[in-house]
Motif scaffolding. Structure first.
Motif, PDB file in Angstrom:
ATOM      1  N   GLU A  58      -3.849  -5.118  -7.930  1.00 33.02           N
ATOM      2  CA  GLU A  58      -2.542  -4.866  -8.364  1.00 33.02           C
ATOM      3  C   GLU A  58      -1.440  -5.794  -7.888  1.00 33.02           C
ATOM      4  O   GLU A  58      -0.893  -6.138  -8.639  1.00 33.02           O
ATOM      5  N   CYS A  59      -1.565  -5.749  -6.460  1.00 24.05           N
ATOM      6  CA  CYS A  59      -0.488  -6.396  -5.810  1.00 24.05           C
ATOM      7  C   CYS A  59      -0.861  -7.505  -4.916  1.00 24.05           C
ATOM      8  O   CYS A  59      -0.019  -8.256  -4.355  1.00 24.05           O
ATOM      9  N   GLY A  60      -2.157  -7.837  -4.857  1.00 23.99           N
ATOM     10  CA  GLY A  60      -2.652  -8.706  -4.003  1.00 23.99           C
ATOM     11  C   GLY A  60      -2.681  -8.683  -2.541  1.00 23.99           C
ATOM     12  O   GLY A  60      -3.196  -9.468  -1.780  1.00 23.99           O
ATOM     13  N   GLU A  61      -2.216  -7.222  -1.857  1.00 26.26           N
ATOM     14  CA  GLU A  61      -2.188  -7.057  -0.798  1.00 26.26           C
ATOM     15  C   GLU A  61      -3.651  -7.043  -0.058  1.00 26.26           C
ATOM     16  O   GLU A  61      -4.569  -6.627  -0.580  1.00 26.26           O
ATOM     17  N   ARG A  62      -3.779  -7.607   1.064  1.00 25.07           N
ATOM     18  CA  ARG A  62      -5.101  -7.540   1.922  1.00 25.07           C
ATOM     19  C   ARG A  62      -5.169  -6.625   3.011  1.00 25.07           C
ATOM     20  O   ARG A  62      -4.186  -6.671   3.560  1.00 25.07           O
ATOM     21  N   PHE A  63      -6.227  -5.852   2.995  1.00 27.32           N
ATOM     22  CA  PHE A  63      -6.170  -4.716   4.088  1.00 27.32           C
ATOM     23  C   PHE A  63      -7.655  -4.536   4.548  1.00 27.32           C
ATOM     24  O   PHE A  63      -8.382  -4.893   3.635  1.00 27.32           O
ATOM     25  N   LYS A  64      -7.585  -3.756   5.593  1.00 20.94           N
ATOM     26  CA  LYS A  64      -8.993  -3.341   6.122  1.00 20.94           C
ATOM     27  C   LYS A  64      -9.173  -1.440   5.775  1.00 20.94           C
ATOM     28  O   LYS A  64      -7.999  -1.130   6.020  1.00 20.94           O
ATOM     29  N   CYS A  75      -4.894   1.085  -1.511  1.00 18.21           N
ATOM     30  CA  CYS A  75      -4.046   0.106  -1.059  1.00 18.21           C
ATOM     31  C   CYS A  75      -2.992   0.726  -0.498  1.00 18.21           C
ATOM     32  O   CYS A  75      -2.214   1.727  -0.894  1.00 18.21           O
ATOM     33  N   PRO A  76      -2.648   0.350   0.828  1.00 18.00           N
ATOM     34  CA  PRO A  76      -1.678   0.736   1.530  1.00 18.00           C
ATOM     35  C   PRO A  76      -0.021   0.443   1.032  1.00 18.00           C
ATOM     36  O   PRO A  76       0.692   1.112   1.264  1.00 18.00           O
ATOM     37  N   SER A  77      -0.191  -0.306   0.504  1.00 19.88           N
ATOM     38  CA  SER A  77       1.224  -0.979  -0.274  1.00 19.88           C
ATOM     39  C   SER A  77       1.810  -0.337  -1.324  1.00 19.88           C
ATOM     40  O   SER A  77       2.714   0.235  -1.283  1.00 19.88           O
ATOM     41  N   CYS A  78       1.008  -0.289  -2.291  1.00 21.57           N
ATOM     42  CA  CYS A  78       1.118   0.180  -3.735  1.00 21.57           C
ATOM     43  C   CYS A  78       0.261   1.564  -4.139  1.00 21.57           C
ATOM     44  O   CYS A  78       0.624   2.050  -5.245  1.00 21.57           O
ATOM     45  N   GLN A  79      -0.671   1.795  -3.242  1.00 27.35           N
ATOM     46  CA  GLN A  79      -1.266   3.190  -3.344  1.00 27.35           C
ATOM     47  C   GLN A  79      -2.278   3.061  -4.604  1.00 27.35           C
ATOM     48  O   GLN A  79      -2.836   3.962  -5.069  1.00 27.35           O
ATOM     49  N   SER A  80      -2.620   1.753  -5.114  1.00 24.22           N
ATOM     50  CA  SER A  80      -3.542   1.425  -6.219  1.00 24.22           C
ATOM     51  C   SER A  80      -5.021   1.700  -5.798  1.00 24.22           C
ATOM     52  O   SER A  80      -5.182   1.442  -4.552  1.00 24.22           O
ATOM     53  N   GLU A  81      -5.750   2.167  -6.427  1.00 27.42           N
ATOM     54  CA  GLU A  81      -7.345   2.367  -6.092  1.00 27.42           C
ATOM     55  C   GLU A  81      -8.057   1.203  -6.738  1.00 27.42           C
ATOM     56  O   GLU A  81      -9.332   1.100  -6.694  1.00 27.42           O
TER      57      GLU A  81
END
Length: 50
Positions: free
Chosen positions: A25-31, A39-45
């Motif tokens: 959704e937003c392109g955020e990279r995370f572990k 996603c910690p940024s937009c809460q998308s699954e």
């Protein structure tokens, strides 16, 4: 006699290795750890393993 002790001296990050993900959704990279990362940024699954 039973006693309940205090917290343990374990560093969680040393024991648990998270997987790398990218949010579609937003392109955020995370572990994250677990079967259903969010996603910690937009809460998308809607994420994929990176």
């Amino acid at each position: 006699m039973c006693s309940i002790g205090g917290g343990t001296d374990i560093e969680i990050e040393e024991r648990v290795k998270g997987r790398s993900y990218r949010c579609k959704e937003c392109g955020e990279r995370f572990k994250a750890v677990g079967k259903h990362p969010v996603c910690p940024s937009c809460q998308s699954e809607d994420v994929e393993e990176a």
